[in-house]
Every structure is written in C-alpha cells, then in structure tokens.
Design a protein around this motif. Structure first.
Motif, short mmCIF file in Angstrom:
data_model
loop_
_atom_site.label_atom_id
_atom_site.label_comp_id
_atom_site.label_asym_id
_atom_site.label_seq_id
_atom_site.Cartn_x
_atom_site.Cartn_y
_atom_site.Cartn_z
N ALA A 1 9.05 4.99 -4.01
CA ALA A 1 7.65 4.71 -3.70
C ALA A 1 6.73 5.79 -4.25
O ALA A 1 7.14 6.95 -4.42
N ASP A 2 5.48 5.42 -4.52
CA ASP A 2 4.39 6.36 -4.63
C ASP A 2 3.61 6.29 -3.31
O ASP A 2 3.97 5.49 -2.43
N TYR A 3 2.55 7.09 -3.19
CA TYR A 3 1.90 7.16 -1.88
C TYR A 3 0.38 7.21 -2.01
O TYR A 3 -0.17 7.83 -2.93
N LYS B 1 6.04 11.70 -8.81
CA LYS B 1 5.45 10.96 -7.71
C LYS B 1 3.93 10.99 -7.84
O LYS B 1 3.35 12.04 -8.13
N THR B 2 3.31 9.86 -7.62
CA THR B 2 1.86 9.78 -7.67
C THR B 2 1.30 9.68 -6.26
O THR B 2 1.68 8.78 -5.50
N PHE B 3 0.43 10.61 -5.92
CA PHE B 3 -0.30 10.58 -4.65
C PHE B 3 -1.75 10.21 -4.98
O PHE B 3 -2.44 10.97 -5.65
N THR B 4 -2.19 9.07 -4.50
CA THR B 4 -3.57 8.66 -4.70
C THR B 4 -4.34 8.94 -3.42
O THR B 4 -4.07 8.36 -2.37
N ILE B 5 -5.26 9.88 -3.51
CA ILE B 5 -6.01 10.34 -2.33
C ILE B 5 -7.36 9.62 -2.32
O ILE B 5 -8.11 9.67 -3.30
N VAL B 6 -7.65 8.97 -1.21
CA VAL B 6 -8.82 8.09 -1.11
C VAL B 6 -9.71 8.56 0.04
O VAL B 6 -9.22 8.83 1.15
N ASN B 7 -11.01 8.64 -0.22
CA ASN B 7 -11.95 9.01 0.83
C ASN B 7 -12.77 7.79 1.24
O ASN B 7 -13.65 7.34 0.52
N SER C 1 0.35 5.68 3.15
CA SER C 1 0.92 4.36 2.90
C SER C 1 1.77 4.39 1.64
O SER C 1 1.27 4.77 0.57
N PRO C 2 3.06 4.00 1.73
CA PRO C 2 3.88 3.86 0.53
C PRO C 2 3.34 2.73 -0.34
O PRO C 2 2.87 1.71 0.16
N THR C 3 3.40 2.92 -1.67
CA THR C 3 2.98 1.90 -2.61
C THR C 3 4.05 1.73 -3.68
O THR C 3 4.93 2.57 -3.84
N GLY C 4 3.99 0.62 -4.40
CA GLY C 4 4.89 0.42 -5.52
C GLY C 4 6.26 -0.10 -5.17
O GLY C 4 7.22 0.10 -5.93
#
Length: 264
Positions: free
Chosen positions: A241-243, A28-34, A145-148
């Motif tokens: 999903a990824d997130y 699973k890929t978690f993309t953390i955004v600031n 947010s789920p992605t993919g």
C-alpha cells in the motif's frame, strides 16, 4: 511506487571508469492532505539509522496536498503544526507541534507535545505497521488511509477524526494568547506522573493501566493509541500500500463528552 534511480561508478586504480545505468527501488508514497479551515505545516522526522525523508517541513494551505516519497525500509513520524509564524528575527515557531528548529523544515527534530502523531514502520517482514498516537496529546484530527490496493491484517484507515479540543478537560487545555484552545495535553505531558507516563514501577503492560484522561481520548477516538500500552488495539498493518495522511478529514465533526458520564 516504482522509482528509477540513476547510478554511476567512478575511479578504479589509475583509470577512470564511468558506468551508468538504472536500478529500481520500490518507494512508499505518502500523500499529505490538508482539509482543515486553516494552514497546516506538516513535520516529518525519520528514525535513527534510516534514510531520511525530504522535505522535513512545509506549508499546506486549506485544500492543498503534497506527495512525499519514502525509501522501502523507512520508519518515522508525521504530524501537523498550527498557528505558525516568523518573529522579527526570522525564527519560525508554531503554537502546536513545534519542532524547535527555528525554521519551516524540522531537520531531524520531533514534535513538541501535545501533537497528534502518525507513526510508521515500513517494510518490516514485508509489512508496513502504522498507528495514530495521542500519547503525547492532541492538536489536530488526523486520518491515515492505505491506498493502492494494500492487503493484510487490519489494513484499513486509522486515526482520530474528531475535534478533541472541544472535549478537553480544563487542566489539559493549551490556549493561545487570545484564549483559543489550540491543543489538548495528555495526562503524562500535563502532570508528568509515573503512572501516567508508564515509567518506573509502572513501566510494564501489567502495571501501567489506562487513566481517566486516556479513556476520555479512547472513547472519542477508539482507533488511535491513547496511552503507552494501547498499541494492541491501535496498530494496523498493510502490504503493498501507499498512504494518505489527512488533516481534518471531517472538519465540521465535533466530539462533546460529559466528563461526569465518563467516570470509571
């Protein structure tokens, strides 16, 4: 995400045997955004008995993002730390969300409340379960947010996208040395009462009910968990999903509430 993992087998009896190949492992890929106007130091802690995610802490400047890969059956929590610095002895500490490790990496330690938490259980019966919790209080707006192309029951974005520090009752406020409100405690963290923390004779869904303070949180953030037994309206589930975890998804949004209007 499909990740190829190199493996090898060595030493059978008195003979040395090396077999190299590749196995596939769905991660699973978690993309953390600031998107905040300040630096955020994300922290990650993994549940006991699961393969931990690395790194467990790092810095994200305004506008930066970082992808973290978790094993297919992972559980844990992610949060943001704010107002972090090193002292003269090199100890790393944060005004909110500190994990007490003394370093940027949390190394298995969790967040000191109050902190907005994203909690995940990945790969249970083919589904991922997740929610954003304000049970221990609030320090940052957060959206998961789920992605993919994920699908499933309530497979949609969840979180608290407003600035609850604006609406925080004075008795719950956490302030910095210069008087800035940096976080908002939950009533359990602030007062420790059994009825607020759902402990003792209040330790069941039937006996532990929302408090005035948790309902202030819920009114502002209906898609986040506001007290211990609020998971029925705040737990979401996806498959495939990824997130993306976004801090301050709408950084200019403010939530102003009249406490007099919220007396239940």
């Amino acid at each position: 995400m499909l990740k190829l993992v190199k493996i090898g087998l060595l030493f059978f009896g008195n003979s040395q045997l090396l077999i190299q190949g590749f196995i596939s492992s769905a991660t699973k890929t978690f993309t953390i955004v600031n998107k905040c106007d300040e630096t955020v130091w994300p922290g990650i802690s993994s549940n006991a008995g699961v393969v931990p995610v690395e790194p467990t802490g790092f810095a994200l400047q305004k506008g930066e993002s970082k992808a973290i890969h978790a094993p297919p059956s992972w559980g844990g929590r992610l949060w943001g730390r704010t107002h972090c610095s090193k002292d003269s002895n090199g100890n790393f500490t944060c005004a909110t969300g500190d994990c007490g490790s003394g370093k940027m990496e949390c190394a298995g330690a969790g967040a000191t409340p109050p902190a907005t938490l994203a909690k995940f259980t990945i790969g249970r019966d083919g589904m991922d379960f997740f929610y954003v919790s304000l049970v221990g209080g609030y320090n940052l707006p957060m959206l998961v947010s789920p992605t993919g192309g994920g699908s499933g029951r309530n497979c949609s974005s969840v979180g608290c996208t407003v600035d609850l520090k604006v609406a925080c009752p004075s008795e719950l406020k956490v302030t910095s040395s210069d008087g800035e409100v940096v976080a908002c405690k939950s009533s359990c963290v602030a007062f420790g009462r059994k009825e607020d923390c759902c402990r003792g004779e209040y330790g069941s869904r039937d006996t532990c009910k929302p408090s005035f303070y948790s309902q202030v949180f819920k009114t502002a953030c209906p898609r986040a968990s506001s007290y211990t037994y609020d998971n029925e309206t705040s737990t979401f589930a996806c498959a495939g999903a990824d997130y993306q975890i976004i801090f301050c998804p709408t950084s200019t949004t403010k939530y102003i509430v009249s406490l007099k209007a919220c007396v239940f």
